[in-house]
Every structure is written in C-alpha cells, then in structure tokens.
Design a protein around this motif. Structure first.
Motif, mmCIF file in Angstrom:
data_model
loop_
_atom_site.group_PDB
_atom_site.id
_atom_site.type_symbol
_atom_site.label_atom_id
_atom_site.label_comp_id
_atom_site.label_asym_id
_atom_site.label_seq_id
_atom_site.Cartn_x
_atom_site.Cartn_y
_atom_site.Cartn_z
ATOM 1 N N LEU A 8 57.718 35.148 55.784
ATOM 2 C CA LEU A 8 59.386 34.992 55.368
ATOM 3 C C LEU A 8 59.313 34.578 54.019
ATOM 4 O O LEU A 8 58.546 33.449 53.653
ATOM 5 C CB LEU A 8 59.855 33.692 56.387
ATOM 6 N N GLN A 9 60.179 35.145 53.213
ATOM 7 C CA GLN A 9 60.503 34.930 51.646
ATOM 8 C C GLN A 9 62.073 34.393 51.715
ATOM 9 O O GLN A 9 62.464 35.238 52.412
ATOM 10 C CB GLN A 9 59.956 36.044 51.006
ATOM 11 N N LEU A 10 62.119 33.576 50.849
ATOM 12 C CA LEU A 10 63.581 33.102 50.661
ATOM 13 C C LEU A 10 64.427 34.361 50.211
ATOM 14 O O LEU A 10 64.057 35.073 49.106
ATOM 15 C CB LEU A 10 63.419 32.137 49.486
ATOM 16 N N GLY A 15 73.823 30.552 44.959
ATOM 17 C CA GLY A 15 73.047 29.996 43.991
ATOM 18 C C GLY A 15 71.628 30.745 43.582
ATOM 19 O O GLY A 15 70.822 30.292 42.539
ATOM 20 N N LEU A 16 71.160 31.458 44.399
ATOM 21 C CA LEU A 16 70.024 32.248 44.247
ATOM 22 C C LEU A 16 70.156 33.714 44.585
ATOM 23 O O LEU A 16 69.609 34.059 45.585
ATOM 24 C CB LEU A 16 68.974 31.620 44.975
ATOM 25 N N PRO A 17 70.875 34.623 43.665
ATOM 26 C CA PRO A 17 71.317 35.957 43.935
ATOM 27 C C PRO A 17 70.146 36.868 44.281
ATOM 28 O O PRO A 17 70.171 37.761 44.978
ATOM 29 C CB PRO A 17 72.319 36.380 42.853
ATOM 30 N N ALA A 18 68.852 36.607 43.788
ATOM 31 C CA ALA A 18 67.806 37.557 43.920
ATOM 32 C C ALA A 18 66.668 36.822 44.847
ATOM 33 O O ALA A 18 65.776 37.426 45.143
ATOM 34 C CB ALA A 18 67.060 37.683 42.491
ATOM 35 N N GLY A 19 67.055 35.862 45.537
ATOM 36 C CA GLY A 19 66.083 35.319 46.449
ATOM 37 C C GLY A 19 64.946 34.794 45.740
ATOM 38 O O GLY A 19 64.970 34.577 44.413
ATOM 39 N N ASP A 20 63.830 34.472 45.991
ATOM 40 C CA ASP A 20 62.611 33.738 45.442
ATOM 41 C C ASP A 20 61.478 34.147 46.418
ATOM 42 O O ASP A 20 60.962 33.599 47.136
ATOM 43 C CB ASP A 20 62.629 32.415 45.210
ATOM 44 N N PRO A 21 60.741 35.124 45.656
ATOM 45 C CA PRO A 21 59.219 35.498 46.712
ATOM 46 C C PRO A 21 58.374 34.247 46.713
ATOM 47 O O PRO A 21 57.409 34.459 47.573
ATOM 48 C CB PRO A 21 59.019 36.803 46.138
ATOM 49 N N GLU A 22 58.440 33.467 45.781
ATOM 50 C CA GLU A 22 57.518 32.374 45.690
ATOM 51 C C GLU A 22 57.718 31.035 46.717
ATOM 52 O O GLU A 22 57.168 29.939 46.891
ATOM 53 C CB GLU A 22 57.280 31.745 44.400
ATOM 54 N N GLN A 23 58.930 31.307 47.471
ATOM 55 C CA GLN A 23 59.316 30.135 48.496
ATOM 56 C C GLN A 23 59.580 30.821 49.938
ATOM 57 O O GLN A 23 60.144 32.055 50.006
ATOM 58 C CB GLN A 23 60.840 29.540 48.197
ATOM 59 N N GLY A 24 58.863 30.339 50.759
ATOM 60 C CA GLY A 24 58.897 30.883 52.131
ATOM 61 C C GLY A 24 57.952 30.281 53.002
ATOM 62 O O GLY A 24 57.414 29.297 52.977
ATOM 63 N N TYR A 25 57.643 30.929 54.142
ATOM 64 C CA TYR A 25 56.850 30.554 55.343
ATOM 65 C C TYR A 25 55.844 31.420 55.571
ATOM 66 O O TYR A 25 56.247 32.663 55.773
ATOM 67 C CB TYR A 25 57.649 30.073 56.501
ATOM 68 N N VAL A 51 52.593 26.920 61.012
ATOM 69 C CA VAL A 51 53.301 27.239 60.080
ATOM 70 C C VAL A 51 52.866 26.627 58.733
ATOM 71 O O VAL A 51 52.276 25.552 58.803
ATOM 72 C CB VAL A 51 54.831 26.834 60.379
ATOM 73 N N PHE A 52 53.005 27.453 57.644
ATOM 74 C CA PHE A 52 52.549 26.962 56.399
ATOM 75 C C PHE A 52 54.030 27.315 55.539
ATOM 76 O O PHE A 52 54.292 28.455 55.340
ATOM 77 C CB PHE A 52 51.337 27.615 55.835
ATOM 78 N N ARG A 53 54.361 26.239 54.788
ATOM 79 C CA ARG A 53 55.476 26.431 53.705
ATOM 80 C C ARG A 53 55.083 26.626 52.262
ATOM 81 O O ARG A 53 54.176 25.728 52.113
ATOM 82 C CB ARG A 53 56.551 25.241 53.950
ATOM 83 N N PHE A 54 55.362 27.845 51.883
ATOM 84 C CA PHE A 54 54.783 27.837 50.589
ATOM 85 C C PHE A 54 56.041 27.715 49.639
ATOM 86 O O PHE A 54 57.010 28.122 49.824
ATOM 87 C CB PHE A 54 53.891 29.207 50.393
ATOM 88 N N HIS A 55 55.593 27.313 48.485
ATOM 89 C CA HIS A 55 56.524 27.118 47.271
ATOM 90 C C HIS A 55 55.884 27.278 45.882
ATOM 91 O O HIS A 55 54.851 26.787 45.663
ATOM 92 C CB HIS A 55 57.355 25.650 47.624
ATOM 93 N N SER A 56 56.681 27.203 44.717
ATOM 94 C CA SER A 56 56.063 27.228 43.373
ATOM 95 C C SER A 56 55.827 25.734 43.088
ATOM 96 O O SER A 56 54.847 25.221 42.107
ATOM 97 C CB SER A 56 56.729 27.861 42.242
ATOM 98 N N ASP A 57 56.524 24.781 43.706
ATOM 99 C CA ASP A 57 56.059 23.421 43.381
ATOM 100 C C ASP A 57 55.407 22.757 44.447
ATOM 101 O O ASP A 57 55.801 22.707 45.698
ATOM 102 C CB ASP A 57 57.695 22.644 43.602
ATOM 103 N N PRO A 58 54.243 22.493 44.046
ATOM 104 C CA PRO A 58 53.110 21.917 44.959
ATOM 105 C C PRO A 58 53.805 20.934 45.814
ATOM 106 O O PRO A 58 53.419 20.708 47.138
ATOM 107 C CB PRO A 58 52.305 21.236 44.090
#
Length: 122
Positions: A8-10, A15-25, A51-58
C-alpha cells in the motif's frame, strides 16, 4: 491458503495532492479467491501475518502483526515507540487488487487513504 504480499502506498490526501510512494505499508496476509482477507487462514497462519510500515523518515518506520478482534482488523506494533495499533476502515470487506484504495486510521493523526500498488505471492 498461500500468503500474499500486499503493498500500500500513500495516495492523494489533503495537503498531499500527488500522494507519496515512499510512505506506506507492506502486509503479509492470506487472501481468498475473491481477493479478500481470509480470517480462517489468518487464524492458522497468524504468526506469519506481518505488517511493515515504510517511510522516508526512519523514525516513522515500524513493524508488527496483522491482528483481528471481533469484526475489526488492526496493525499491532510491539514497541511503544512504533505507536498504537492502527485500525483499518472496513479492512475485511476490501478486495486487494492493484488500483484499489483503503483508509487507515492512525492513532496519532488523521486517517489517510492508501492505494494497493502490488499483490504478489510470498
């Protein structure tokens, strides 16, 4: 019942009209032939349902388990720093196919919409 890897990607959110492929599960879970979560197979394989939550912020990364209580599904994190359980709106009713959307209720911020970008065998 084979387990599936669901990504799953954001998606587009306020406030985030394009989403963010670096955030998700990334979720490991059993799906039935219709693409829905299979609660009986989950009971058999619950230790493998992760479940693994991924994000650009560690600091936002987390790992835990897919859990089921009553009629509801949750992402359960085992460390306090990873946050409270996250509930998923109508998770059991969703069909997990690429292009579908779902909402995750975050414990510490507003609910956000995510897009299913991959479903593959584990």
């Amino acid at each position: 019942m084979p387990l599936r890897r669901i990504t799953l990607q954001l998606a587009r959110n306020p406030g985030l009209p394009a989403g963010d492929p670096e955030q998700g599960y990334m979720i490991i879970a059993p799906l039935d032939d219709a693409g829905q979560l299979d609660v009986e197979a989950w009971r058999t394989h619950r230790k493998a349902c992760r479940v693994f939550r991924f994000h650009s912020d560690p600091a936002e990364k987390a790992d835990g388990w897919l859990t089921h209580r009553g009629q509801n599904w949750f992402f359960h994190y085992d460390e306090d720093a990873e946050g409270d359980d996250e509930g998923i709106f109508r998770f059991g009713a969703h069909i997990f196919r690429e292009g579908e959307y779902l909402t995750i209720n975050h414990a510490d911020r507003e609910a956000q919409t995510y897009k299913v970008t991959d479903v593959s065998p584990v």
